[in-house]
Every structure is written in C-alpha cells, then in structure tokens.
Design a protein around this motif. Sequence first.
Motif, PDB file in Angstrom:
ATOM      1  N   ALA A  61     -23.854  14.956  31.288  1.00  0.00           N
ATOM      2  CA  ALA A  61     -24.544  16.138  30.713  1.00  0.00           C
ATOM      3  C   ALA A  61     -26.072  15.732  30.087  1.00  0.00           C
ATOM      4  O   ALA A  61     -26.844  16.622  30.128  1.00  0.00           O
ATOM      5  CB  ALA A  61     -23.848  16.780  29.167  1.00  0.00           C
ATOM      6  N   ARG A  62     -25.954  14.598  29.478  1.00  0.00           N
ATOM      7  CA  ARG A  62     -27.484  14.287  29.252  1.00  0.00           C
ATOM      8  C   ARG A  62     -28.395  14.221  30.673  1.00  0.00           C
ATOM      9  O   ARG A  62     -29.642  14.692  30.177  1.00  0.00           O
ATOM     10  CB  ARG A  62     -27.567  12.693  28.777  1.00  0.00           C
ATOM     11  N   LEU A  63     -27.895  13.876  31.620  1.00  0.00           N
ATOM     12  CA  LEU A  63     -28.997  13.915  32.841  1.00  0.00           C
ATOM     13  C   LEU A  63     -29.093  15.344  33.150  1.00  0.00           C
ATOM     14  O   LEU A  63     -30.037  15.661  33.532  1.00  0.00           O
ATOM     15  CB  LEU A  63     -28.138  13.084  34.090  1.00  0.00           C
ATOM     16  N   HIS A 101     -20.146  19.344  26.465  1.00  0.00           N
ATOM     17  CA  HIS A 101     -21.179  18.621  25.898  1.00  0.00           C
ATOM     18  C   HIS A 101     -22.354  19.425  25.951  1.00  0.00           C
ATOM     19  O   HIS A 101     -23.529  19.490  24.911  1.00  0.00           O
ATOM     20  CB  HIS A 101     -21.483  17.407  26.405  1.00  0.00           C
ATOM     21  N   LEU A 102     -22.817  19.986  27.090  1.00  0.00           N
ATOM     22  CA  LEU A 102     -23.940  20.952  27.277  1.00  0.00           C
ATOM     23  C   LEU A 102     -24.078  22.149  26.072  1.00  0.00           C
ATOM     24  O   LEU A 102     -24.974  22.455  25.331  1.00  0.00           O
ATOM     25  CB  LEU A 102     -23.997  21.493  28.630  1.00  0.00           C
ATOM     26  N   ALA A 103     -22.854  22.515  25.936  1.00  0.00           N
ATOM     27  CA  ALA A 103     -22.740  23.721  24.834  1.00  0.00           C
ATOM     28  C   ALA A 103     -23.046  23.171  23.447  1.00  0.00           C
ATOM     29  O   ALA A 103     -23.802  23.650  22.756  1.00  0.00           O
ATOM     30  CB  ALA A 103     -21.198  24.400  24.831  1.00  0.00           C
ATOM     31  N   SER A 104     -22.595  21.900  23.104  1.00  0.00           N
ATOM     32  CA  SER A 104     -22.830  21.174  22.123  1.00  0.00           C
ATOM     33  C   SER A 104     -24.516  21.096  21.854  1.00  0.00           C
ATOM     34  O   SER A 104     -24.941  20.954  20.844  1.00  0.00           O
ATOM     35  CB  SER A 104     -22.227  19.904  21.874  1.00  0.00           C
ATOM     36  N   TYR A 105     -25.251  20.865  23.076  1.00  0.00           N
ATOM     37  CA  TYR A 105     -26.646  20.881  23.038  1.00  0.00           C
ATOM     38  C   TYR A 105     -27.328  22.082  22.922  1.00  0.00           C
ATOM     39  O   TYR A 105     -28.502  22.188  23.028  1.00  0.00           O
ATOM     40  CB  TYR A 105     -27.128  19.996  24.216  1.00  0.00           C
ATOM     41  N   GLY A 106     -26.670  23.124  22.944  1.00  0.00           N
ATOM     42  CA  GLY A 106     -27.085  24.387  22.971  1.00  0.00           C
ATOM     43  C   GLY A 106     -27.397  25.373  24.078  1.00  0.00           C
ATOM     44  O   GLY A 106     -28.249  26.066  24.130  1.00  0.00           O
ATOM     45  N   ARG A 107     -26.634  24.913  25.281  1.00  0.00           N
ATOM     46  CA  ARG A 107     -26.950  25.470  26.484  1.00  0.00           C
ATOM     47  C   ARG A 107     -26.209  26.500  26.417  1.00  0.00           C
ATOM     48  O   ARG A 107     -24.678  26.504  26.597  1.00  0.00           O
ATOM     49  CB  ARG A 107     -26.623  24.614  27.481  1.00  0.00           C
ATOM     50  N   LEU A 447     -31.217   7.521  20.765  1.00  0.00           N
ATOM     51  CA  LEU A 447     -29.825   7.576  20.670  1.00  0.00           C
ATOM     52  C   LEU A 447     -29.555   7.732  18.899  1.00  0.00           C
ATOM     53  O   LEU A 447     -28.483   8.404  18.555  1.00  0.00           O
ATOM     54  CB  LEU A 447     -29.325   5.991  20.973  1.00  0.00           C
ATOM     55  N   ALA A 448     -30.237   7.158  18.176  1.00  0.00           N
ATOM     56  CA  ALA A 448     -30.336   7.495  16.780  1.00  0.00           C
ATOM     57  C   ALA A 448     -30.238   8.953  16.263  1.00  0.00           C
ATOM     58  O   ALA A 448     -29.604   9.231  15.130  1.00  0.00           O
ATOM     59  CB  ALA A 448     -31.324   6.534  15.846  1.00  0.00           C
ATOM     60  N   ALA A 449     -31.061   9.739  16.990  1.00  0.00           N
ATOM     61  CA  ALA A 449     -31.052  11.125  16.670  1.00  0.00           C
ATOM     62  C   ALA A 449     -30.263  12.057  17.315  1.00  0.00           C
ATOM     63  O   ALA A 449     -30.212  13.283  16.942  1.00  0.00           O
ATOM     64  CB  ALA A 449     -32.570  11.399  16.859  1.00  0.00           C
ATOM     65  N   ASP A 450     -29.563  11.746  18.266  1.00  0.00           N
ATOM     66  CA  ASP A 450     -28.405  12.359  18.978  1.00  0.00           C
ATOM     67  C   ASP A 450     -27.217  12.545  18.260  1.00  0.00           C
ATOM     68  O   ASP A 450     -26.535  11.672  18.220  1.00  0.00           O
ATOM     69  CB  ASP A 450     -28.253  11.746  20.442  1.00  0.00           C
ATOM     70  N   PRO A 451     -27.103  13.838  18.026  1.00  0.00           N
ATOM     71  CA  PRO A 451     -25.609  14.236  17.426  1.00  0.00           C
ATOM     72  C   PRO A 451     -24.503  14.194  18.243  1.00  0.00           C
ATOM     73  O   PRO A 451     -23.439  13.980  17.402  1.00  0.00           O
ATOM     74  CB  PRO A 451     -25.961  15.713  16.849  1.00  0.00           C
ATOM     75  N   ALA A 452     -24.743  13.865  19.474  1.00  0.00           N
ATOM     76  CA  ALA A 452     -23.433  13.627  20.075  1.00  0.00           C
ATOM     77  C   ALA A 452     -23.239  12.226  20.411  1.00  0.00           C
ATOM     78  O   ALA A 452     -22.118  11.975  21.230  1.00  0.00           O
ATOM     79  CB  ALA A 452     -23.746  14.326  21.553  1.00  0.00           C
ATOM     80  N   GLU A 453     -24.097  11.258  20.050  1.00  0.00           N
ATOM     81  CA  GLU A 453     -23.781   9.911  20.215  1.00  0.00           C
ATOM     82  C   GLU A 453     -22.517   9.466  19.220  1.00  0.00           C
ATOM     83  O   GLU A 453     -22.595   9.853  18.140  1.00  0.00           O
ATOM     84  CB  GLU A 453     -25.084   9.131  19.880  1.00  0.00           C
ATOM     85  N   GLU A 454     -21.809   8.351  19.698  1.00  0.00           N
ATOM     86  CA  GLU A 454     -20.777   7.928  18.857  1.00  0.00           C
ATOM     87  C   GLU A 454     -21.424   7.144  17.636  1.00  0.00           C
ATOM     88  O   GLU A 454     -22.485   6.463  17.619  1.00  0.00           O
ATOM     89  CB  GLU A 454     -20.117   6.865  19.722  1.00  0.00           C
ATOM     90  N   ASP A 455     -20.682   6.944  16.613  1.00  0.00           N
ATOM     91  CA  ASP A 455     -21.070   6.442  15.367  1.00  0.00           C
ATOM     92  C   ASP A 455     -21.084   5.009  15.471  1.00  0.00           C
ATOM     93  O   ASP A 455     -22.142   4.420  15.058  1.00  0.00           O
ATOM     94  CB  ASP A 455     -19.859   6.683  14.253  1.00  0.00           C
ATOM     95  N   GLU A 456     -20.366   4.320  16.492  1.00  0.00           N
ATOM     96  CA  GLU A 456     -20.537   2.806  16.643  1.00  0.00           C
ATOM     97  C   GLU A 456     -21.822   2.580  17.038  1.00  0.00           C
ATOM     98  O   GLU A 456     -22.390   1.643  17.053  1.00  0.00           O
ATOM     99  CB  GLU A 456     -19.493   2.469  17.466  1.00  0.00           C
ATOM    100  N   VAL A 457     -22.429   3.396  18.057  1.00  0.00           N
ATOM    101  CA  VAL A 457     -23.624   3.090  18.537  1.00  0.00           C
ATOM    102  C   VAL A 457     -24.739   3.363  17.834  1.00  0.00           C
ATOM    103  O   VAL A 457     -25.612   2.742  17.657  1.00  0.00           O
ATOM    104  CB  VAL A 457     -23.870   3.984  19.894  1.00  0.00           C
ATOM    105  N   GLN A 458     -24.662   4.387  16.924  1.00  0.00           N
ATOM    106  CA  GLN A 458     -25.748   4.655  16.029  1.00  0.00           C
ATOM    107  C   GLN A 458     -25.583   3.458  14.891  1.00  0.00           C
ATOM    108  O   GLN A 458     -26.736   3.224  14.333  1.00  0.00           O
ATOM    109  CB  GLN A 458     -25.455   6.080  15.490  1.00  0.00           C
TER     110      GLN A 458
END
Length: 472
Positions: A61-63, A101-107, A447-458
Amino acid sequence: MFDPVIAPSGTLLGLLQRGRGDGTLHALTAPRAEALQALDHCVLHDPRHDWQVENRSLYYARLYLDLNGGLDAIEAHLLDPGDALDADESRTGLALAVLGHLASYGRLDALALLRRYAAQGANWAWALDELALRDDDAGLRALAVPVLARFGTDPAGEAELAAAVRDAFEPRPWRLWADDPRQSVSARVRAASEAGSFDRWQQQMRPTGPRPGWSVDAVFEWAQQGLERGAALHVPAARCLVAVAAPEDRPEILAAARSGTDGARCTALRYLADSGAPETLDLVEAAVADGPGVVVDAALDAFERMRTPAAVDRARRWAQRPDVLGAAAGRVLACRGGAKDSDLVLGALREAVRGEGPDAPTLWTLVDGAGRLGIACAAPVLRHIYRETASSHLRGRAARALAATDPSFAAGFAVECLWDCEETTRELAARHAETGDARVVERLRRLAADPAEEDEVQTAVRSRFEQDPQTL
C-alpha cells in the motif's frame, strides 16, 4: 493454493515478492510503468508461503502511494467473473488488505472498491472487516441490505447468517445493523446474533475428548483413534496423562513409548519428555531408528522440548549424525547450547543451507541460535539467507542475528530494513541503522509521522530521537 513462484532475488519482482526494503528503494528509481507492473503482480498473485502469518499489505500500500499507482488491475482481479467460482481467501485477501490500508491513507477510490466488493464479491466478509475499521456509519449501513440478501430466509439460510455473525472478525457492522431503524434489517441481525450465542453455548456444553476418570489405556486409545482419523492428538493426550497417570502406571507408559500403537507411542514420548524422564533420550533414539514417520516426528519434537542438561549433552553427541536426529540435535544446541557449541551450530547452519536451501524450516531455530551465541563466522551464511529466503519472517530473524554478529549491519542491511514489510524488522532497523545516511534520517521521520505504523516501530524511532536529537 499452489506455492507461489518467486523470482530471483536480484530482480525488482523478486525483491518486491520477498517484501525487502530494497524492493521499495529499487521500485522508486525504476521506470514507473515497470515498477507498477511488478507491484500489481505481487498483489494479485500473493507471493507469501504462509499468507496468514507474513505481512505484505502495508508494504505494498505504501508503494502504491509513493508511485501514485492506480487500482485498475486490482479492480479487474476482484470483480472478475471467476471470483464467484473461487472463494478461497488467499486469492483476494492480500488485495483487500492493501485496499484497506489505502483507504486509511485517504484513497477514496480504494474505499469505494472495498464497498463494491463487499456488496457483490465472494470474499465479502474480508472486505467487510476492512471497512469495519475504516468506513463511517453511513457507508456500513448502506451495505446491510446487500449483505443480508446473501442469506436465504429459510432455516438453512438463517443458520448460515448466525454463523457469519458469530464468526465475524470485526463485529462493528453487525452491531450497527442490529440497531438499524429498518426493522427488516435490525430484527434479522439481532435474531442471528442470539442464535450464534446459543450455538457457542451448546458447543461449550458438548466437549469432546478425555473426561475425568479416564485411565492411561483410555488416553492412549483416544490418541490412536485421532491418528486414524487424521488428527494428531498426542499433544493434548500427553497433557491428559499428567492428570490421570499414577506412579504405578509408569511401566505401562514406558512400554507404550517402546512398542505401543503409533498414537500411544507419540503420546508417551511427549509425556516422558515433558516430565524429564531419564529414559526419554534412549526411547527417542529408538523411535527414530524403527518408528514410522509420525512417530519419528513426535520423537524429534519431544526431544527438542527437553531442557535438561542430559538432553543438551546428548545433543552434542548426536549433532554429527547425518540424519534427522542430528539435525534436531543442532536445533537443541542452537536453543540451549553454550559458547563451546558454536562450531556445531555453525556446522548445522551451513549444512541446512547447503542441503535444503535458504527456506529450510530448520533454519528458523539455527539462525536464532547463531545470533544468540554471537557466532561471527556465521555472518556470510546469514547474509545469504537474508538475501535469498522467500520468507519475510526468516529474513527478519536473519537480520536480528546479523545485528548480533556482523559489525557492518548498521551501515548495510539495517538501512534497507527500514522499508521492510515486517514491523519487527523495521523496529530492529530503527534501533540499529546508522544515521550518517541521509535516507535513514528521512525514513525515521516518516515512520514517526505515519499513523499506520506499528506502535513498537514508532517507540524505537522515538528512542533514536532521544539518543541523538541534533542529528535527527
């Protein structure tokens, strides 16, 4: 589902199929049409060997977002007339998850396609689960009538509806429909919900399997009956033996482990291994020598569960064997051996790659062991596994082992791991990647600003910010 055909690791398609970070980085510099063609191929032909465990949807989805890719190919795949003939989730699940995921990003085009597929597609339940997390109440209410129309109003249809409500992964749409102002919708959903709850209660009141008061013989017989039906029950049967076996039953259990029926033998070996019985190791060796395949597998599994010093010592003796018991011994040492066992673990790792390739199941444990023991000489083999394996989970384990064994990891593979498809691998990279590379700093911020990223990564990213606030 057939095993996917994976392209060579040096090609763009091969990188994307594996979910490697370099796949994204190469796609962003390749001709856009070529990159989108490879991306569509991955989404429409799920490349995962285990689609229920490995992650790809957020990665793809990110790609799509980075390439500003259209959804025509996904739409044609989902709405193909053949969809009605193949309801296997593996055919459409990845595409639907990517759309989510694309819908979550506003598509909005992704959201519209999910709604359309939920109304008419064979794998509608998956699409509905994706919408439950992303759509508004009005969008979900609009799907009530077409979804309910899938179920007949006869007893069989109502039973299917009750099962769908009971087994729904995301209950939000059903709860919303249960309060729908349209009586034809709300009454039917409430009735289905009540019927599903009653079905669950009935299942709990009709347990199968051993009952209190069963004897050792009865447990062995139950395990054998399960094996004859194609169900391996020796693991729960061994737990039952813990409850029913008395000291005077020990000779019977030992006899079953030596020469009982296959089900009894598997159960006895598991029970003896879990209890740390000293006879277990000799019984395991005998089972591997003369038992059928199901008994051999149970014996190896029992041996690998043993944590006693005697089991580790025996593993050192068996590790040089050129058979399945030798391979199991290597895995035991990888999990519980010490520094003096490094050569044996490294030998087992090299032999597994040489004999079975970079996707061998035994590699999972051996790779972890190489990292745990800090075997620096294993780094070249670990790099090969990292590059070549089709399993994103095994690649993540190889990355973790490289972080512990390879000084070049922080400036090398850790950088591309920031774009990896697995969140645990991205988390590892966020903690290790050197910030001297400008791409690392930019990626950490994204990654820090991406709301779809997992909490552990952030969390890992934030810890890097705190460690080096001036650079980041």
